[in-house]
Design an enzyme around this catalytic site. Sequence first.
Site, short mmCIF file in Angstrom:
data_model
loop_
_atom_site.label_atom_id
_atom_site.label_comp_id
_atom_site.label_asym_id
_atom_site.label_seq_id
_atom_site.Cartn_x
_atom_site.Cartn_y
_atom_site.Cartn_z
N GLY A 45 34.51 49.72 32.82
CA GLY A 45 35.02 48.59 33.60
C GLY A 45 36.25 49.03 34.37
N GLN A 50 44.12 47.80 38.69
CA GLN A 50 44.17 49.20 38.24
C GLN A 50 44.08 50.20 39.39
OE1 GLN A 50 41.00 48.51 35.04
NE2 GLN A 50 42.33 50.02 34.09
N CYS A 98 41.54 51.96 27.66
CA CYS A 98 41.76 51.47 29.02
C CYS A 98 42.08 52.66 29.92
CB CYS A 98 42.92 50.49 29.03
SG CYS A 98 43.28 49.80 30.65
N LEU A 99 41.46 52.71 31.10
CA LEU A 99 41.69 53.85 32.00
C LEU A 99 43.15 53.94 32.44
CD1 LEU A 99 38.45 53.70 34.20
CD2 LEU A 99 38.93 55.20 32.25
N HIS A 140 38.05 42.15 28.48
CA HIS A 140 39.08 43.16 28.73
C HIS A 140 39.44 43.21 30.22
CE1 HIS A 140 40.96 47.28 28.05
NE2 HIS A 140 40.82 47.25 29.37
N GLU A 141 38.41 43.21 31.07
CA GLU A 141 38.67 43.28 32.53
C GLU A 141 39.30 41.98 33.04
OE1 GLU A 141 38.62 46.11 33.82
OE2 GLU A 141 37.60 46.97 32.09
N HIS A 144 42.90 41.95 32.68
CA HIS A 144 43.62 42.72 33.71
C HIS A 144 44.02 41.84 34.89
CE1 HIS A 144 43.83 46.90 32.54
NE2 HIS A 144 42.55 46.92 32.19
#
Length: 184
Positions: A45, A50, A98-99, A140-141, A144
């Site tokens: 994701g 991000q 998480c990226l 999760h996304e 963000h």
Amino acid sequence: MILPIVAYGDPVLKKEAEEIDQDYPFLQDLIDNMFETMYNAEGVGLAAPQIGKSIRLFVVDASPFEEEEPKLKDFKKVFINPIILEEEGKAWNFNEGCLSIPGIREDVSRQPKITIEYYDRDFNLVEETYDGLAARVIQHEYDHIEGILFTDLINPLKRRLLKSKLNNISKGNVRVSYRMKFPK
Ligand code: NI
């Protein structure tokens, strides 16, 4: 085009993102670039903050979880201006990463089932219900675009133990296989 991924500590990750409309400039290119960036970093994701854009848009592709949940085989989606209408069920733990926070994984507790309303990439309004890992990735996304990171959801003691690691990430003192933009 692969875009640099914003690292922990950048204020854009803490901001509540803004809705967009159909006329948002180069939206289709942006979506394609977000998928390319996500695949390059081997994520499931990626949310617009991000890549430095504070807008309510995220992309997911949970097909790497196909072994755990066969129905995720073709789970590739774009979410624009989403609203989680309902979260249900008994919260369960899953080890999230998480990226924007490379090298850190922690158990996060979330409810297993969600109903979400959103626009797809052609701006059709959709309402759907998800459970299991699909719900997990979306939650999760979604966080963000609300300015919330998974490290905000773990217990304060664990967070304190991660403090120096997180600090190092924001300074760029971290090994990572994809391009990132560090705030400090
Ligand atoms: Ni993330």
